[in-house]
Design an enzyme around this catalytic site. Structure first.
Site, short mmCIF file in Angstrom:
data_model
loop_
_atom_site.label_atom_id
_atom_site.label_comp_id
_atom_site.label_asym_id
_atom_site.label_seq_id
_atom_site.Cartn_x
_atom_site.Cartn_y
_atom_site.Cartn_z
N HIS A 19 0.94 -1.04 0.09
CA HIS A 19 0.06 0.08 -0.16
C HIS A 19 1.03 1.14 0.16
CE1 HIS A 19 0.67 -0.72 4.36
NE2 HIS A 19 0.61 0.57 4.56
N HIS A 64 1.50 3.92 1.97
CA HIS A 64 1.86 4.88 3.17
C HIS A 64 3.48 4.99 2.97
CE1 HIS A 64 -1.83 4.03 5.82
NE2 HIS A 64 -1.87 5.20 5.25
N ASP A 104 0.40 -8.23 10.66
CA ASP A 104 0.57 -6.70 11.27
C ASP A 104 0.15 -6.83 12.77
OD1 ASP A 104 0.20 -4.22 11.89
OD2 ASP A 104 -1.65 -3.81 10.59
N HIS A 112 -5.44 -0.37 11.76
CA HIS A 112 -4.56 -1.58 12.02
C HIS A 112 -5.57 -2.31 12.91
CE1 HIS A 112 -0.87 -0.35 10.53
NE2 HIS A 112 -1.01 0.91 11.01
#
Length: 633
Positions: free
Chosen positions: A153, A155, A273, A446
């Site tokens: 992604h 970021h 994550d 998250h």
């Protein structure tokens, strides 16, 4: 500043910029592009079939048959051993025991695939440092093995290191369209180009022997994906950054059905994550933020200034929709916000109602109750648009009593003080301040504990490696996996630079396999500032600098002029003349006493430095940096 009302593209369409790769051929994914390589079959080692000496009555043909049989057994045995030796190596270069600079190397035989290439922001004691990037020395050394970099992604902690990597090696970068759009913009800032190849959720691509399947997930940025990677040695599932949001703004929820399908196929190792592994329950849906903002918009009587992450396109979209709903026009402030809004609109991720956008320098003509300004600065960054507004330094926006200022974010760990400073300055302006502590105007991107449990239960990996988090997050995620019944011997916490070797039967950890130090970027310098320089900067910031200058006739060993003393950041000289004069006398005596027996520059400098340091510390209990400078006259 581009006009977001216009439907015309103001910059070249990213789809036209990014090569799509060659057309799909039989047995090959179109996304493979230039990196599509035919499999190289490794020939088996030849068996050495030496025949024994002939004996009386031996049959020649029988000997040949026996030799062939023996050779076949040896060949089979060696092939079996070679097959057992196959494994998948996982080498995290960044992202462990920290938040940021995520980068993971997957290595199978002589092939490498990289997942993400991010950066992190400097800690408080990293004086003058702009950003921190991973140590690329391992991947640069093995550049010929790299089949591609796949980005989960857009970021900064996942794409911020790409320009620095591409300055050293040329490798293809795979990512979704908006991710590549953000990368393309970063590359332009660095004055370089890259081999950018678009993919989308659901694609299958082949990078050498790595078969990669991309799966849609939800996060606080559009078009996030997770990865299922198959190799002959082992299969790997990488969640990327994710949360389980059943009601996302774009209407594209996480693809749990595909997760379940992959879990049923079998996963040898999962990397997941860990950012919110210490938080109980579930992460709230982005929809909740929209509902809270709706209430704020309906009550606001004057201007609304709202700060959020520029990459959170879904939240920006919701703000634009609410502005339109309540008859307000919107403008954007801050370079990153302008860039992301422009890219997102051009790629179709952001939809702007006709006539709703107004340029920031023309907002003075808009009534206060008809205007929304979307800005950067939600983390209190000193030079951000919101911080400049709070300090009356913004050239287009002057805050007024009655304005509503919203910080639609939570402080990133380490930013709490800077955010607090901005909030206090905003209160001094007598504006109405709304931030996360007093309203539900932000949700994390998250997964919390219950979502993590669900993913573990669906994927059911043989082995588990927590990633993306500080050490406490990794340990909490390990304990969570163990609470679900996974044996602790199958859970591996690594440090950056370690290696986890995985096959179908076992996972073995090796320490310090690859260099993984922080590489500090200061201006145009990359890696030229290390611990020694940082230590000096720290000393300079704490106690200042004293320069001792003198002219010396080295041939005769006499002091010709000086010493003069110059200070910076130590004391105010006009108010401490006695101290400076005494220090000058100490330096003079040290020079003259040393010249009696030695005229070597290094000896002189060391003696003056030691004597002056001892005197200064005795008088002030400070330890400034002392820099002797001698001129041979």
């Amino acid at each position: 500043m581009r006009d977001y009302n216009s439907k015309k593209t103001n910059i070249k369409n990213i789809a036209a910029v990014i090569p799509a790769g060659r057309k799909k051929t039989s047995g090959q994914s179109a996304a493979e592009g230039k990196t599509g390589l035919s499999k190289k079959t490794k020939s088996l080692p030849k068996a050495s079939g030496k025949t024994s000496k002939k004996t009386s009555g031996s049959v020649k043909s029988g000997s040949k048959a026996s030799t062939k049989k023996t050779a076949a057994k040896k060949t089979s045995s060696k092939a079996s051993a070679a097959k057992k030796a196959e494994n998948l190596k996982i080498i995290p270069i960044g992202g462990l025991n920290e938040i940021g600079k995520n980068m993971t190397v997957l290595e199978y035989k002589d092939q490498i695939m990289i997942i993400d290439c991010g950066m992190s922001f400097p800690e408080d004691e990293m004086y003058g440092i702009d950003v921190v990037i991973p140590d690329f020395s391992y991947v640069v050394k093995n550049a010929s093995k790299i089949k591609g970099v796949v980005i989960t992604h857009g970021h900064e902690d996942h794409i911020g290191g790409i320009p620095y990597l591409l300055k050293q090696i040329n490798v293809p970068i795979y990512g979704t369209r908006i991710t590549l759009g953000l990368i393309e913009n970063k590359l332009k800032e660095h004055g370089i180009t890259g081999d950018l190849r678009p993919i989308k959720a659901g694609d299958k691509l082949k990078l050498g022997d790595f078969k990669v399947e991309t799966i849609r997930t939800t996060h606080s940025v559009a078009d996030a994906i997770c990865l299922y990677v198959q190799t002959p040695a082992a299969t790997l599932f990488h969640t990327g950054d994710f949360k389980i949001d059943y009601t996302p703004i774009d209407g594209e929820p996480i693809d749990l059905q595909k997760f379940a399908e992959i879990g049923s196929r079998g996963v040898d190792i999962m990397l997941a994550d860990s950012t919110n592994a210490v938080r109980k329950g579930f992460t709230q849906s982005e929809k909740m933020v929209g509902q809270t903002l709706d209430g704020i918009f309906s009550d606001a009587e004057n201007r609304i200034i709202i700060a959020t992450f520029s990459s959170n396109v879904h939240r920006v979209q919701k703000i634009i929709e609410l502005a339109h709903k309540y008859g307000r026009k919107f403008s954007v402030s801050g370079r990153s916000m302008e860039n992301v809004v422009g890219i997102a609109q051009e790629l179709g991720y952001l939809h702007v109602p006709a006539g709703s956008y107004v340029e920031l320098n023309k907002t003075k003509n808009i009534p206060d109750n008809q205007l929304v300004i979307i800005t950067t600065g939600s983390q209190g960054e000193p030079m951000s648009a919101l911080a400049r507004m709070a300090s009356d330094e913004h050239k287009n926006v002057k805050l007024k009593k009655g304005d509503t200022v919203i910080l639609s974010s939570s402080p990133v760990p380490g930013n709490e003080k800077t955010v607090s400073n901005v909030v206090n300055r905003l209160y001094e302006k007598e504006v109405h301040v709304i931030y996360n502590e007093i309203a539900d105007i932000h949700v994390s991107g998250h997964a919390c504990q219950e979502e993590l449990k669900l993913i573990h239960s669906i994927i059911k990996p043989k082995f588990f490696m927590p990633v993306h988090g500080e050490h406490r997050h990794l340990v909490a995620h390990k304990e969570l996996a163990a609470s679900l019944g996974m044996k602790e011997s199958r859970i591996h916490i690594l440090k950056n630079g370690d290696q986890l070797t995985v096959d179908k039967r076992k996972a073995v950890k090796f320490e310090n396999v690859a260099p993984a130090e922080d590489i500090l970027v200061d201006g145009l310098g990359v890696g030229d500032v290390g611990n020694v320089v940082l230590k000096d900067r720290k000393l300079l910031s704490e106690s200042g600098l004293i320069i001792v200058a003198a002219g010396i006739d080295q041939a005769s060993g006499t002091l010709v002029s000086g010493p003069d003393i110059v200070t910076r950041g130590f004391v105010y000289v006009k108010e401490n003349e006695d101290l400076i004069n005494s220090a000058r006398r100490v330096a003079r005596k040290a020079i003259e006493d040393t010249l009696v027996y030695d005229t070597d520059w290094n000896t002189l400098k060391n003696v003056v430095r030691d004597e002056l340091r001892r005197y200064i510390y005795g008088k002030t209990k400070r330890s400034p940096v002392i820099l002797p400078m001698f001129l041979d006259v």
